[in-house]
Scaffold this active site. Structure first.
Site, PDB file in Angstrom:
ATOM      1  N   ASP A 158     -26.308   9.460 -34.317  1.00  5.80           N
ATOM      2  CA  ASP A 158     -25.273  11.123 -35.460  1.00  5.80           C
ATOM      3  C   ASP A 158     -25.664  12.043 -34.295  1.00  5.80           C
ATOM      4  O   ASP A 158     -27.239  11.944 -34.453  1.00  5.80           O
ATOM      5  CB  ASP A 158     -25.858  10.316 -36.868  1.00  5.80           C
ATOM      6  N   GLU A 166     -22.547  11.567 -31.410  1.00  7.23           N
ATOM      7  CA  GLU A 166     -21.491  12.269 -31.946  1.00  7.23           C
ATOM      8  C   GLU A 166     -21.689  14.794 -31.160  1.00  7.23           C
ATOM      9  O   GLU A 166     -22.545  15.001 -32.085  1.00  7.23           O
ATOM     10  CB  GLU A 166     -21.751  12.296 -33.696  1.00  7.23           C
ATOM     11  N   ASP A 199     -16.444  12.870 -41.732  1.00  3.95           N
ATOM     12  CA  ASP A 199     -16.710  14.793 -41.568  1.00  3.95           C
ATOM     13  C   ASP A 199     -15.587  15.614 -41.880  1.00  3.95           C
ATOM     14  O   ASP A 199     -15.674  17.202 -42.170  1.00  3.95           O
ATOM     15  CB  ASP A 199     -17.718  14.891 -40.504  1.00  3.95           C
TER      16      ASP A 199
END
Length: 568
Positions: free
Chosen positions: A333, A361, A435
């Site tokens: 992340d 990410e 997201d």
């Protein structure tokens, strides 16, 4: 006058990124009318090196100059050419297509050089990823209820704001490991080879990005024994599990910070004598502290905190525990928030346990990413295997909305040219995530309402739905034909709708599946198994042609049509 093209093997070999100490060969043609006396190549890295190219021959209207060279150190390099004439020096840079153009202060070509030992996880290459938001995919009733928050019925609508105007992410649907196991045959029918799970560790929100205990599975989601069963059952079906590593911040309501006193141990918020106090940065103890994007429920861990890094990546740490329990990969992340040193440690930890994937990410071109004033080194061989390839997503959506074919080709080829082939093969080619706006909604042309409550209530009109489905079939075909790992966000394959989070996180719509769309995704998964590593993209008028092995995808974005052709 010039026709050098970095994307054409006639002028540059090998294509794209290169390994350290591997020969790079350049051929640079100059029109004889320029009356050139020589050509130089300038390579810029930490140091600038100038090479004199060798005159090779004159053929027709062009004089050809060549150069073979190697680079010993991994890194991001730029190069340009200088054409010497009796009248002076002509500086040569590139246009957006990678083709040579004469002029001052033009963009230079990029050369990504990666360590010759760079190797990414073999088990993941050539596969398809299914992304599950754990609380929302499937539930088998087990009597468990959230410790903090409340459990909804599966068909109930989301909560996007509480009565006092605050969103607490404490509405749960109880998706669990047993539910996922019950649906593994369905997932396998999509051609999936890896399941990426958003966070599964103990937490007190429905998204679980505010970790409370890295060493425990959230009790509402399941147990370690059930996780082992999930690993075993996915393995029987040729699939592996990728876990979400949220290592930039923890939860305020955690065993480490313990802001609300829910844990018996001494948290950093409670005492400076806490073993976790050094993990965090307090500006006015205890109520003012550094947190991710100012969100106080997720205090940020210090980027240079050796104790935390050892806890995650060291002997007996988080990576080791869950990898030994069967996880075959990690998605990091907000990777751009993590220090280079930490990511390198994470890689060492992952690779020490075998063929383990590590995907970061990163929303931009990862080869040129700068964060915290630092040029990142994600893809040079000592950090990430690959990334979440958002630039591909942007290119696909941009193509279908603007119909600008040149934009699409340049955006795709920039990434293909800049990424090592190993990294490109290990990057997630996605259209939607937890997201982003649901891809069907994003392509439908729907205009969102002014408030989140209005957007929650919105459903696509028949015309918007028809348009969205038509474009989604094209978008997903492009997604599967592009290099990398096609990644399907749960429910996109059945036409689920929704704007930004948490509206894009509705429970899987059982009983409301678009079977036509599902059949399309299954077909893409089936033919993807036959794809070779080789990829080509070309434009023919208003058509795009993407070739993978025995299949060619032909897309006409102006007519919003596509066809898959099998090459015999």
């Amino acid at each position: 006058m010039l026709k050098f093209d970095s994307r054409n093997l006639e002028y540059k070999r090998p294509f794209g990124a290169v390994k350290t100490r591997r020969k790079v060969s350049l051929v640079f043609p100059v029109n004889v009318s320029a009356c050139s006396t020589g050509v130089g190549m300038v390579l810029r890295g930490e140091k600038t090196v100038r090479y004199d190219m060798v005159y090779q021959r004159t053929t027709g209207e062009y004089k050809y100059y060549t150069l073979d060279f190697t680079v010993d150190e991994p890194g991001l390099y730029r190069y340009r050419f200088e054409v010497y004439t009796q009248e002076g020096c002509i500086f040569v840079g590139r246009n957006p297509d990678g083709v040579a153009v004469a002029g001052d202060w033009l963009p230079e070509w990029q050369l990504t050089v990666y360590d010759e030992s760079f190797k990414t996880a073999d088990w993941l290459k050539g596969g398809v990823i299914y992304h599950i938001f754990p609380d929302r995919f499937a539930r088998v009733e087990d009597g468990k209820r959230p410790l903090y928050g409340y459990l909804k019925n599966w068909g109930d609508e989301l909560t996007v704001v509480d009565d006092d105007g605050v969103y607490r992410a404490n509405d749960f649907y109880g998706g669990n490991i047993k539910g996922i196991i019950s649906r593994l045959d369905y997932i396998a029918s999509l051609g999936v080879t890896a399941i990426y799970l958003s966070p599964i560790f103990e937490s007190h929100s429905n998204h679980r990005y505010d970790t409370a205990d890295y060493m425990k599975i959230d009790a509402l989601f399941g147990t370690e024994e059930e996780f082992k069963e999930l690993v075993e059952e996915t393995g029987k079906r040729g699939m592996g599990i990728i876990l979400d590593g949220v290592f930039n911040h923890t939860g305020a309501d955690s065993i480490y910070f313990n802001k609300f006193g829910h844990y018996p141990s001494l948290g950093a918020y409670q005492s400076k004598k806490s073993p976790y106090y050094k993990w965090y940065t307090f500006t006015d103890y205890p109520d003012k502290y550094t947190c991710w994007w100012g969100v106080t429920v997720v205090p940020t861990v210090r980027r240079d905190c050796a104790e935390f890094q050892k806890f995650i990546a060291g002997k007996g740490g988080v990576i080791e525990k869950w990898t030994k329990l069967g996880a075959k990969g990690w998605r990091l992340d907000v990777a751009d928030e993590l220090s280079t040193e930490f990511i390198e440690k994470l890689r060492v930890s992952c690779k020490s346990h075998g063929d383990i994937a590590m995907i970061g990410e990163v929303w931009e071109d990862a080869s040129t990413k700068i964060s915290y004033g630092e040029a990142r080194r994600y893809l040079f061989g000592h950090e990430l295997d690959g990334t979440m390839n958002y630039p591909f997503r942007n290119a696909i959506i941009g193509l279908l909305k603007s119909k600008n074919i040149d934009y699409f080709v340049n955006e795709i080829m920039t990434i293909v040219e800049n990424y090592p082939k190993e990294a490109l093969a290990s990057s997630m080619c996605l259209l939607g995530t937890h997201d982003t706006v649901r891809i069907l909604t994003a392509l439908s042309g729907a205009v969102p309402g002014n408030t989140k409550t209005e957007r929650l209530a919105y459903r696509l009109t028949p015309d918007e739905l028809t348009k969205g489905k038509r474009l989604l079939r094209i978008a997903s075909a492009l997604q599967y034909f592009l290099p990398g790992l096609p990644t399907v966000y749960y429910g996109d394959e059945i036409g689920m709708q929704g704007f930004e989070d948490p509206i894009n996180r509705r429970p899987y719509a059982y009983g409301f599946e678009d079977l036509e769309l599902l059949k399309h995704y299954r077909y893409l998964g089936e033919i993807h198994r036959e794809f070779s590593d080789e990829f080509s993209l070309e434009r023919r008028g208003n058509e795009l042609r993407l070739m993978r092995g025995r299949y060619t995808l032909v897309v006409n974005p102006l007519e919003e049509s596509y066809d898959v052709i099998k090459n015999y």
